[in-house]
Design a protein around this motif. Structure first.
Motif, PDB file in Angstrom:
ATOM      1  N   PRO A  94       1.707   6.193  -8.229  1.00 16.66           N
ATOM      2  CA  PRO A  94       1.203   4.995  -7.543  1.00 16.66           C
ATOM      3  C   PRO A  94       0.015   5.324  -6.656  1.00 16.66           C
ATOM      4  O   PRO A  94      -0.056   6.391  -6.054  1.00 16.66           O
ATOM      5  CB  PRO A  94       2.403   4.539  -6.714  1.00 16.66           C
ATOM      6  CG  PRO A  94       3.217   5.776  -6.492  1.00 16.66           C
ATOM      7  CD  PRO A  94       3.038   6.590  -7.728  1.00 16.66           C
ATOM      8  N   ARG A  95      -0.944   4.400  -6.601  1.00 20.94           N
ATOM      9  CA  ARG A  95      -2.077   4.525  -5.689  1.00 20.94           C
ATOM     10  C   ARG A  95      -1.902   3.635  -4.468  1.00 20.94           C
ATOM     11  O   ARG A  95      -2.466   3.910  -3.417  1.00 20.94           O
ATOM     12  CB  ARG A  95      -3.369   4.148  -6.418  1.00 20.94           C
ATOM     13  CG  ARG A  95      -3.682   5.044  -7.606  1.00 20.94           C
ATOM     14  CD  ARG A  95      -3.858   6.489  -7.218  1.00 20.94           C
ATOM     15  NE  ARG A  95      -4.913   6.678  -6.241  1.00 20.94           N
ATOM     16  CZ  ARG A  95      -6.191   6.837  -6.554  1.00 20.94           C
ATOM     17  NH1 ARG A  95      -6.572   6.831  -7.829  1.00 20.94           N
ATOM     18  NH2 ARG A  95      -7.098   7.012  -5.623  1.00 20.94           N
ATOM     19  N   LEU A  96      -1.178   2.554  -4.623  1.00 20.13           N
ATOM     20  CA  LEU A  96      -0.943   1.623  -3.516  1.00 20.13           C
ATOM     21  C   LEU A  96       0.546   1.322  -3.453  1.00 20.13           C
ATOM     22  O   LEU A  96       1.165   0.995  -4.476  1.00 20.13           O
ATOM     23  CB  LEU A  96      -1.731   0.322  -3.729  1.00 20.13           C
ATOM     24  CG  LEU A  96      -1.465  -0.813  -2.737  1.00 20.13           C
ATOM     25  CD1 LEU A  96      -1.981  -0.441  -1.337  1.00 20.13           C
ATOM     26  CD2 LEU A  96      -2.133  -2.104  -3.208  1.00 20.13           C
ATOM     27  N   ILE A  97       1.133   1.460  -2.272  1.00 21.26           N
ATOM     28  CA  ILE A  97       2.532   1.107  -2.052  1.00 21.26           C
ATOM     29  C   ILE A  97       2.583   0.076  -0.935  1.00 21.26           C
ATOM     30  O   ILE A  97       1.955   0.251   0.116  1.00 21.26           O
ATOM     31  CB  ILE A  97       3.389   2.332  -1.689  1.00 21.26           C
ATOM     32  CG1 ILE A  97       3.426   3.315  -2.857  1.00 21.26           C
ATOM     33  CG2 ILE A  97       4.802   1.912  -1.309  1.00 21.26           C
ATOM     34  CD1 ILE A  97       4.233   4.566  -2.580  1.00 21.26           C
TER      35      ILE A  97
ATOM     36  N   PHE B 157       6.932  -2.264  -3.326  1.00 24.05           N
ATOM     37  CA  PHE B 157       6.145  -2.447  -4.540  1.00 24.05           C
ATOM     38  C   PHE B 157       5.141  -1.306  -4.671  1.00 24.05           C
ATOM     39  O   PHE B 157       4.594  -0.827  -3.685  1.00 24.05           O
ATOM     40  CB  PHE B 157       5.404  -3.787  -4.511  1.00 24.05           C
ATOM     41  CG  PHE B 157       6.329  -4.971  -4.415  1.00 24.05           C
ATOM     42  CD1 PHE B 157       6.878  -5.528  -5.555  1.00 24.05           C
ATOM     43  CD2 PHE B 157       6.661  -5.507  -3.185  1.00 24.05           C
ATOM     44  CE1 PHE B 157       7.747  -6.610  -5.476  1.00 24.05           C
ATOM     45  CE2 PHE B 157       7.529  -6.587  -3.090  1.00 24.05           C
ATOM     46  CZ  PHE B 157       8.077  -7.146  -4.235  1.00 24.05           C
ATOM     47  N   ALA B 158       4.919  -0.860  -5.913  1.00 23.91           N
ATOM     48  CA  ALA B 158       3.966   0.212  -6.192  1.00 23.91           C
ATOM     49  C   ALA B 158       3.000  -0.259  -7.261  1.00 23.91           C
ATOM     50  O   ALA B 158       3.374  -1.013  -8.174  1.00 23.91           O
ATOM     51  CB  ALA B 158       4.700   1.473  -6.655  1.00 23.91           C
ATOM     52  N   PHE B 159       1.740   0.203  -7.146  1.00 27.37           N
ATOM     53  CA  PHE B 159       0.694  -0.193  -8.082  1.00 27.37           C
ATOM     54  C   PHE B 159      -0.132   1.030  -8.459  1.00 27.37           C
ATOM     55  O   PHE B 159      -0.395   1.901  -7.623  1.00 27.37           O
ATOM     56  CB  PHE B 159      -0.219  -1.252  -7.454  1.00 27.37           C
ATOM     57  CG  PHE B 159       0.521  -2.449  -6.909  1.00 27.37           C
ATOM     58  CD1 PHE B 159       0.783  -3.541  -7.704  1.00 27.37           C
ATOM     59  CD2 PHE B 159       0.967  -2.460  -5.592  1.00 27.37           C
ATOM     60  CE1 PHE B 159       1.481  -4.641  -7.214  1.00 27.37           C
ATOM     61  CE2 PHE B 159       1.654  -3.544  -5.076  1.00 27.37           C
ATOM     62  CZ  PHE B 159       1.912  -4.638  -5.890  1.00 27.37           C
ATOM     63  N   GLY B 160      -0.540   1.089  -9.720  1.00 25.02           N
ATOM     64  CA  GLY B 160      -1.334   2.224 -10.171  1.00 25.02           C
ATOM     65  C   GLY B 160      -1.953   1.955 -11.520  1.00 25.02           C
ATOM     66  O   GLY B 160      -2.008   0.815 -11.990  1.00 25.02           O
ATOM     67  N   THR B 161      -2.437   3.034 -12.154  1.00 26.24           N
ATOM     68  CA  THR B 161      -3.020   2.939 -13.490  1.00 26.24           C
ATOM     69  C   THR B 161      -2.321   3.926 -14.414  1.00 26.24           C
ATOM     70  O   THR B 161      -1.846   4.975 -13.985  1.00 26.24           O
ATOM     71  CB  THR B 161      -4.525   3.251 -13.461  1.00 26.24           C
ATOM     72  OG1 THR B 161      -4.727   4.493 -12.794  1.00 26.24           O
ATOM     73  CG2 THR B 161      -5.299   2.155 -12.758  1.00 26.24           C
TER      74      THR B 161
ATOM     75  N   VAL C 257       4.876  -6.423   6.910  1.00 24.73           N
ATOM     76  CA  VAL C 257       4.181  -5.766   5.810  1.00 24.73           C
ATOM     77  C   VAL C 257       3.737  -4.373   6.247  1.00 24.73           C
ATOM     78  O   VAL C 257       3.167  -4.214   7.322  1.00 24.73           O
ATOM     79  CB  VAL C 257       2.940  -6.564   5.364  1.00 24.73           C
ATOM     80  CG1 VAL C 257       2.256  -5.857   4.198  1.00 24.73           C
ATOM     81  CG2 VAL C 257       3.311  -7.975   4.974  1.00 24.73           C
ATOM     82  N   ASN C 258       4.003  -3.385   5.427  1.00 28.94           N
ATOM     83  CA  ASN C 258       3.440  -2.051   5.591  1.00 28.94           C
ATOM     84  C   ASN C 258       2.847  -1.641   4.253  1.00 28.94           C
ATOM     85  O   ASN C 258       3.379  -1.989   3.202  1.00 28.94           O
ATOM     86  CB  ASN C 258       4.508  -1.038   6.016  1.00 28.94           C
ATOM     87  CG  ASN C 258       4.944  -1.227   7.452  1.00 28.94           C
ATOM     88  OD1 ASN C 258       4.141  -1.575   8.309  1.00 28.94           O
ATOM     89  ND2 ASN C 258       6.211  -1.006   7.723  1.00 28.94           N
ATOM     90  N   ALA C 259       1.745  -0.904   4.276  1.00 28.57           N
ATOM     91  CA  ALA C 259       1.099  -0.508   3.026  1.00 28.57           C
ATOM     92  C   ALA C 259       0.420   0.835   3.188  1.00 28.57           C
ATOM     93  O   ALA C 259      -0.006   1.200   4.284  1.00 28.57           O
ATOM     94  CB  ALA C 259       0.081  -1.563   2.593  1.00 28.57           C
ATOM     95  N   ALA C 260       0.320   1.578   2.082  1.00 28.64           N
ATOM     96  CA  ALA C 260      -0.374   2.868   2.066  1.00 28.64           C
ATOM     97  C   ALA C 260      -1.205   2.949   0.794  1.00 28.64           C
ATOM     98  O   ALA C 260      -0.726   2.634  -0.294  1.00 28.64           O
ATOM     99  CB  ALA C 260       0.625   4.020   2.110  1.00 28.64           C
ATOM    100  N   LEU C 261      -2.478   3.355   0.938  1.00 30.29           N
ATOM    101  CA  LEU C 261      -3.398   3.504  -0.181  1.00 30.29           C
ATOM    102  C   LEU C 261      -3.800   4.966  -0.296  1.00 30.29           C
ATOM    103  O   LEU C 261      -4.289   5.567   0.663  1.00 30.29           O
ATOM    104  CB  LEU C 261      -4.651   2.645   0.037  1.00 30.29           C
ATOM    105  CG  LEU C 261      -5.759   2.784  -1.011  1.00 30.29           C
ATOM    106  CD1 LEU C 261      -5.309   2.228  -2.351  1.00 30.29           C
ATOM    107  CD2 LEU C 261      -7.029   2.084  -0.542  1.00 30.29           C
TER     108      LEU C 261
END
Length: 303
Positions: free
Chosen positions: A192-195, A215-219, A276-280
Motif C-alpha cells: 500500500p502507498r496510502l492507508i 483502508f489501503a490503496f496502491g498499484t 480520520v488518520n492517514a499515511a502516505l
C-alpha cells in the motif's frame, strides 16, 4: 453532517517522537538503554539514580521523565513524582490515557496536582482538536494539511509543497482526493502507498477513536490501482473493486471513494463526529518519506 476534528497524530512508538529541546545535551543511546535495562531488571533504586542523572543532562526527554515519575511513585516519593510528571507534560508528554491507567500512578491518584494534570492534558487535547476542526457535509469539503509535521531531514520546507488529502462528502460515499501526490510506480508486491483510517470518535474523549475502519490503496504489477479494507474478523486485507483509486494520468493518483456501505454504521448524516488518520508513503529528493495526516490524536489508529 459530520464534524471532522483534527489534532496532532502521535507516532506509533508513543511520545518518544518529541524532538529534543534546542541546546539540550545529546546523550548516547547506551545511557538511555542502561536506564531501561535497570527498570526491566526491577532494580528501582539504581534505575531512579540513573534516570535522574540522564534527565539532568537530556533536558527534553518526556518519556524518561515519565519513567522517573513512575520510579519515584513506586519508591514512595509522591511529591518528586508529581514534579517529574509536570516536567514531562511541559516537554510534550500527553499520553493521558496511559497516565490515568498506569498502576505505578496509583499512589498519586488522590493528589489534587495529579487530578489537575490529567484534566489539563485531556482539555489540551480536546481544545487542540477543536481548533483544527472543519465541517464536512453536502457541498463542502475538508482538507487535511501537514501543519503539525516535524521539521528536519526528510521534511523539507515549505510545507505547502507537500501532498494534501482532501475529504469530499458525496451521496455515493466519502471521496479521498490527493493534491500534489507523486506518481505511484507499478508494484509487483502490491504494497500500500496510502492507508486511511476512519473512526467514530468517543463523545466523552473526543481525541480518541472507536469502531475504526482501515483502508489501503496502491498499484499492482501492471500499474493498475487497487483498494482494500481491513477485515478484523479474519485478520487480513480484502480488496474491493469500488475502492480502486482513480488516476488523471498513468500512475498518478487523484482520488478514491469509500462507499458509505463499507463503513456502516458510520455515516456523516447520523454520526456527529468522524475521525480520520492517514499515511502516505512516497519518495522525494531526500529519499523515502512518510506523510502523516491526522484528525484525532489516537496512537492506536493504525494498530
Amino acid at each position: 453532517m459530520a464534524r471532522l476534528i483534527f489534532a496532532v497524530l502521535l507516532a506509533c512508538a508513543g511520545p518518544a517522537a518529541v524532538a529534543p529541546a534546542r541546546g539540550a545535551t545529546a546523550l548516547p543511546d547506551s545511557a538511555r538503554a542502561q536506564v531501561l535495562e535497570l527498570i526491566r531488571a526491577g532494580d528501582d533504586l539504581a534505575a531512579l539514580e540513573a534516570c535522574r542523572r540522564y534527565n539532568s543532562l537530556a533536558a527534553a526527554d518526556p518519556v524518561m521523565l515519565y519513567n522517573q515519575a513512575c520510579l519515584e511513585a513506586r519508591l514512595g516519593l509522591p511529591q518528586d513524582a508529581l514534579a517529574s510528571l509536570e516536567q514531562a507534560a511541559a516537554r510534550g508528554f500527553d499520553q493521558v490515557e496511559t497516565l490515568a491507567a498506569d498502576p505505578d500512578m496509583a499512589p498519586l491518584r488522590t493528589e489534587p496536582r495529579f487530578r489537575a494534570l490529567v484534566t489539563e492534558l485531556r482539555t489540551g487535547l480536546v481544545l487542540k482538536a477543536a481548533e483544527r476542526g472543519v465541517d464536512l457535509g453536502p457541498g463542502r469539503s475538508g482538507q487535511l494539511v501537514l501543519a503539525d509535521r516535524p521539521r528536519g531531514p526528510g521534511y523539507p520546507e515549505p510545507i505547502s509543497t507537500h501532498p494534501a488529502l482532501e475529504l469530499v462528502w458525496r451521496s455515493e460515499g466519502l471521496d479521498l482526493r490527493l493534491r500534489g501526490a507523486p506518481a505511484w510506480a507499478a508494484d509487483p508486491a502490491g504494497r500500500p502507498r496510502l492507508i486511511v483510517t476512519l473512526g467514530l470518535a468517543d463523545p466523552e474523549e473526543p481525541y480518541l477513536t472507536r469502531n475504526a475502519f482501515h483502508f489501503a490503496f496502491g498499484t499492482g504489477a501492471k500499474g493498475e490501482g487497487w483498494g482494500a479494507v481491513w477485515v478484523p474478523t479474519v485478520g487480513r486485507w480484502q480488496r474491493v473493486a469500488e475502492l480502486a483509486p482513480r488516476f488523471d494520468e498513468p500512475g498518478h493518483p487523484v482520488a478514491a471513494t469509500v462507499p458509505w456501505g463499507l463503513i456502516q454504521p458510520l455515516h456523516p448524516l447520523t454520526d456527529p463526529v468522524l475521525g480520520v488518520n492517514a499515511a502516505l508513503d512516497r519518495t522525494d529528493a531526500t529519499g523515502p518519506v512518510i506523510d502523516l495526516w491526522s484528525a484525532l490524536a489516537d496512537p492506536h489508529a493504525f494498530d
